[in-house]
Scaffold this motif. Sequence first.
Motif, short mmCIF file in Angstrom:
data_model
loop_
_atom_site.label_atom_id
_atom_site.label_comp_id
_atom_site.label_asym_id
_atom_site.label_seq_id
_atom_site.Cartn_x
_atom_site.Cartn_y
_atom_site.Cartn_z
N ALA A 58 -10.26 -0.16 -5.16
CA ALA A 58 -11.80 0.86 -5.58
C ALA A 58 -12.71 -0.06 -5.82
O ALA A 58 -13.93 0.15 -5.65
N GLY B 118 -0.70 -0.97 -2.62
CA GLY B 118 -0.66 0.07 -3.58
C GLY B 118 -1.33 -0.42 -4.99
O GLY B 118 -1.33 0.25 -6.11
N TRP B 119 -2.61 -1.27 -4.60
CA TRP B 119 -3.39 -1.73 -5.65
C TRP B 119 -4.55 -1.23 -5.78
O TRP B 119 -5.71 -1.56 -5.08
N ASP B 120 -4.58 0.12 -6.37
CA ASP B 120 -5.59 0.98 -6.39
C ASP B 120 -7.14 0.49 -6.86
O ASP B 120 -8.04 0.66 -6.59
N LYS B 121 -6.80 -0.13 -8.25
CA LYS B 121 -7.82 -0.53 -9.09
C LYS B 121 -8.83 -1.44 -8.04
O LYS B 121 -9.95 -1.44 -7.83
N VAL C 10 -4.69 -1.64 -0.57
CA VAL C 10 -4.24 -0.34 -0.28
C VAL C 10 -2.72 -0.51 0.14
O VAL C 10 -1.79 0.16 -0.34
#
Length: 397
Positions: free
Chosen positions: A374, A368-371, A365
């Motif tokens: 998740a 900024g590494w969203d995938k 997070v």
Amino acid sequence: MVSPGGDAPNATLCVLPWIHLCASIDGVYGRCCVDDAMYHNELYQQEEEPVFALNDDAIGCSPGSRYAKDNPDRVAGIAEAFNSPNMKRTRLTMLRGERVDACKYCYFREDHGAQSYRQSINRRFEHELDGLAARTDADGTVEDFPFFLDIRFGNTCNLRCVMCTYPVSSAWGAKQRPAWSSAVIDPYRADEELWQTLRDNAHLIRRLYFAGGEPFLQPGHFALLELLVETGNAGNVDLSYNSNLTVSPDRAMALFPHFKSVGIGASCDGVGEVFERIRVGGQWSMFVDNLRKLRTQVDVWLQVSPQRINLWDLRNVLEFARTDGLNVDLSNVVQWPEDLSVASLPQDEKARATAELTDLIAWCVDLGWDKPAADLGALRSFMNSLDPADLVDEGAS
Ligand SMILES: C[S@@+](CC[C@H](N)C(=O)[O-])C[C@H]1O[C@@H](n2cnc3c(N)ncnc32)[C@H](O)[C@@H]1O
Ligand code: SF4
């Protein structure tokens, strides 16, 4: 045309039965690669050659498959299979907003907090979802040719990954298989009707997914790429792969510039020694060399199958990806074999793994590494919401 009421709620609907056909390594057709009715792995556990009876709910089988002899009334080409009775019934069931039995693998993952293939494919083809009912005849027929194909041109593979099996990998077959069956299986190579259908419909193909076996070792995979180049249709086609990237990609790289796009999920279940422990027969250094070579030409990301052996190496995989500027997909959580699944960890280890995953998620997070964040969240929920006894056998995808 099905009416009224428009399309069914998104909780059960999947776009794939309207646009896609899967053809498995041993010649059974599927709604997709996790179609529960497509896999017949139990037949390959028999000491004596069994009758190759198709599951009642399977879409059909190809003429070159071992199933053809025992199920003559269910042998079909790909165009016919796309509108087989079970495929038509599947569309109508989905349009009514009901769950389809053969799709239980996806619903199971969704019910346990993991991403399903259904969800990711509906996102990718969101623009196709509206109007499915209008394209469906009253009996479930769809007139179009499936523009997205996943044909597994046999099981030839150089590796014996620990979570994989025979008949998916011929290398597993060379080590351990019933005497009546051959290590290498390839039902499509000599299927003239299939090749004629592909040639006749080459102008309608928009997307191909290749897996296997190992696609860069499959003669049928290269023959299809060459057919599309030769007929002048390659420029309309997006190619997507899962590859072990431990064999030379040079032949494929010579063909790739003809295609609209190429994306490769490079299977990477660990770094260095962990990679080699899981992907038996593969060399980490060769994988990295091939990956860096391919990246100069096409989109490559790391495709991770989270499992017990690599749970504590995911940080290293993410570090490697960050250093090399690669995206990572960690959504393909291993369910089978059960003893490799994170769901089978003892409770105290689940608690430690939960802390590690929570820490990794926070790190992603921050970047900024969203995938990956998740996917790791889904892995954590999946691990904690499941008892090993609840695991569903998917076959290997
Ligand atoms: C069967 S492989 C075929 C393509 C290619 N040989 C490769 O390894 O990428 C496709 C993907 O399935 C994954 N896989 C293999 N066995 C699995 C299992 N038991 N559960 C979940 N994924 C699995 C692999 O790691 C790979 O990413
Ligand atoms: S996962 Fe892929 S590379 Fe590994 S044995 Fe199976 S088919 Fe081969």
